[in-house]
Enzyme design. Structure first.
Site, mmCIF file in Angstrom:
data_model
loop_
_atom_site.group_PDB
_atom_site.id
_atom_site.type_symbol
_atom_site.label_atom_id
_atom_site.label_comp_id
_atom_site.label_asym_id
_atom_site.label_seq_id
_atom_site.Cartn_x
_atom_site.Cartn_y
_atom_site.Cartn_z
ATOM 1 C CG HIS A 1 80.993 27.307 10.103
ATOM 2 N ND1 HIS A 1 81.204 28.356 10.946
ATOM 3 C CD2 HIS A 1 79.704 27.409 9.707
ATOM 4 C CE1 HIS A 1 80.089 29.053 11.067
ATOM 5 N NE2 HIS A 1 79.157 28.511 10.325
HETATM 6 N N1 UDP Z 1 79.411 27.047 19.057
HETATM 7 C C1 UDP Z 1 79.527 26.036 19.993
HETATM 8 N N2 UDP Z 1 80.543 25.151 19.864
HETATM 9 C C2 UDP Z 1 81.457 25.229 18.869
HETATM 10 C C3 UDP Z 1 81.349 26.267 17.930
HETATM 11 C C4 UDP Z 1 80.303 27.155 18.036
HETATM 12 O O1 UDP Z 1 78.723 25.954 20.927
HETATM 13 O O2 UDP Z 1 82.343 24.363 18.806
HETATM 14 C C5 UDP Z 1 78.271 27.976 19.169
HETATM 15 C C6 UDP Z 1 78.669 29.420 19.218
HETATM 16 O O3 UDP Z 1 79.041 29.784 20.512
HETATM 17 C C7 UDP Z 1 77.398 30.108 18.741
HETATM 18 C C8 UDP Z 1 76.873 29.138 17.716
HETATM 19 O O4 UDP Z 1 77.466 27.881 18.002
HETATM 20 O O5 UDP Z 1 76.469 30.248 19.773
HETATM 21 C C9 UDP Z 1 77.252 29.640 16.357
HETATM 22 O O6 UDP Z 1 77.075 28.684 15.439
HETATM 23 P P1 UDP Z 1 77.843 28.673 14.033
HETATM 24 O O7 UDP Z 1 79.124 29.377 14.152
HETATM 25 O O8 UDP Z 1 77.839 27.255 13.610
HETATM 26 O O9 UDP Z 1 76.825 29.417 13.076
HETATM 27 P P2 UDP Z 1 76.637 30.912 12.574
HETATM 28 O O10 UDP Z 1 76.441 31.772 13.784
HETATM 29 O O11 UDP Z 1 77.820 31.278 11.765
HETATM 30 O O12 UDP Z 1 75.401 30.871 11.745
#
Ligand code: UDP
Length: 357
Positions: free
Chosen positions: A207
């Site tokens: 994403h």
């Molecule tokens: N996550 C979730 N469902 C999904 C994809 C991600 O629960 O379908 C959780 C993942 O396990 C983590 C968090 O969302 O705890 C991460 O979010 P994201 O990847 O959107 O953001 P980033 O960490 O890159 O800022």
């Protein structure tokens, strides 16, 4: 501090808040929760509040689907109004989203001390909106919670010893969440049987703007995942933004694409997969918490200790590098018995430090 306002808005912040708000509830601090609305779909927001038992937000600003500037600006305005009414002793923000920066700017103008959880992380890529958000937020924070030694070093290098802010190494609050919900997810999730998953599958998420907004990079990553999928089933709970861009670009993945899943399902996927491919910050660490090797489709990472320790391989958006990292990961034996992110009490440390601040 007796009363704080906490700003959340995006999925990773809900996971962090689930751990930290639980710890704060055990102290004398009154926490007022503000949801900016940055993520608003049921499966990007509500499901986390319901499943993870995060307190219902006291305010929901419903600000989303705007450009970076418009979104951040409107959030600042609305958060300022709340701060003027609530008069908190501090404002807490997580991570590096527009909601983080908006909360920090609104509080700084009113001289309300800012608490930043997940401070000090750097990708050293100023083209990432997240990098700008985290640098600016750190600079105006009074209490900074760093998950890692690398984060502490980054702040030192930027001169934080001379800024009068308090910097604390507390460990990773996402690890606290992973530990807590991993003990409960098997009873709550049926995703493994619903998707008919067998051992050996690859879990992927995608994403990051630097990948989704560059059609060439996006195609290249999808081609790499298609190639991996010919050898091991690839399952991708896909972010809505990525899904709509794929449709617009006419890119049709050959692997399994499902809607974003709740945290219990995510934990079960992490427990049962053999490998993780991601451009998420949080998921890189979760691969480690669940003892799975990770391939990161980015040029840099803020979680450098995972790369240094051989747990994570950076391949950028390069199809061939992704395929060769997948082939190497098949025979890779990592020793996950190292403590990189604390002892599962990172949230407790946050709560205690805020109470004493
Ligand atoms: N996550 C979730 N469902 C999904 C994809 C991600 O629960 O379908 C959780 C993942 O396990 C983590 C968090 O969302 O705890 C991460 O979010 P994201 O990847 O959107 O953001 P980033 O960490 O890159 O800022």
């Amino acid at each position: 501090m007796r009363k704080i306002i906490t700003i959340v808005g995006a999925r990773p912040q809900f996971v962090k808040a689930a751990a930290v708000s639980r710890a704060i509830a055990k102290t004398s601090i009154k926490e007022v929760l503000v949801h900016t609305g940055q993520h608003f779909d049921k499966n990007m927001s509500d499901v986390f509040f319901e499943e993870m038992e995060i307190p219902v937000p006291n305010y929901n600003l419903d600000i989303h689907s705007l450009s970076h500037g418009a979104m951040t600006g409107r959030m600042i305005e609305k958060i300022e109004e709340i701060l003027l009414v609530e008069k908190p002793d501090g404002l807490m923000v997580y991570g590096d989203t527009n909601s983080t920066l908006a909360g920090a700017i609104a509080a700084s103008k009113l001289h309300i001390p800012i608490i930043h959880v997940e401070a000090g992380l750097r990708s050293f890529n100023m083209m990432m909106p997240e990098e700008v958000n985290r640098i600016l937020t750190d600079r105006i924070s009074s209490l900074l919670f760093c998950p890692t030694d690398a984060a502490i070093s980054n702040l030192k290098r930027e001169g934080f010893d001379g800024y009068g802010a308090k910097v604390v190494k507390n460990g990773d609050v996402m690890q606290d969440a992973a530990l807590f919900y991993a003990a409960r997810s098997a009873a709550k999730s049926r995703i493994i049987s619903d998707l008919g998953l067998e051992s050996g599958f690859v879990l992927a998420t995608l994403h990051r703007q630097e990948n989704t907004d560059d059609p060439q990079k996006l195609r290249s990553i999808i081609n790499g995942l298609n190639a991996v999928n010919r050898e091991a089933r690839v399952v991708v709970p896909l972010h809505p933004r990525t899904r709509s861009i794929l449709a617009k670009q006419g890119i049709n993945p050959e692997f399994d694409v499902v809607d974003p899943v709740g945290y219990f399902d995510m934990v079960e996927l992490l427990k049962h997969c053999s490998l993780v491919v991601t451009d998420s910050g949080g998921v890189q660490k979760e691969a480690f918490f669940f003892r799975k090797p990770c391939i990161t489709v980015r040029e840099q990472t803020e979680w450098v200790e995972l790369v240094d320790g051989g747990f994570n391989t950076l391949v950028g958006a390069d199809t061939n590098l992704l395929i060769s990292a997948f082939n190497q990961a098949k025979n890779k034996k990592c020793n996950f018995d190292v403590n990189l992110y604390g002892n599962g009490v990172a949230s407790q440390i946050v709560a205690q430090e805020i109470e004493a601040f």
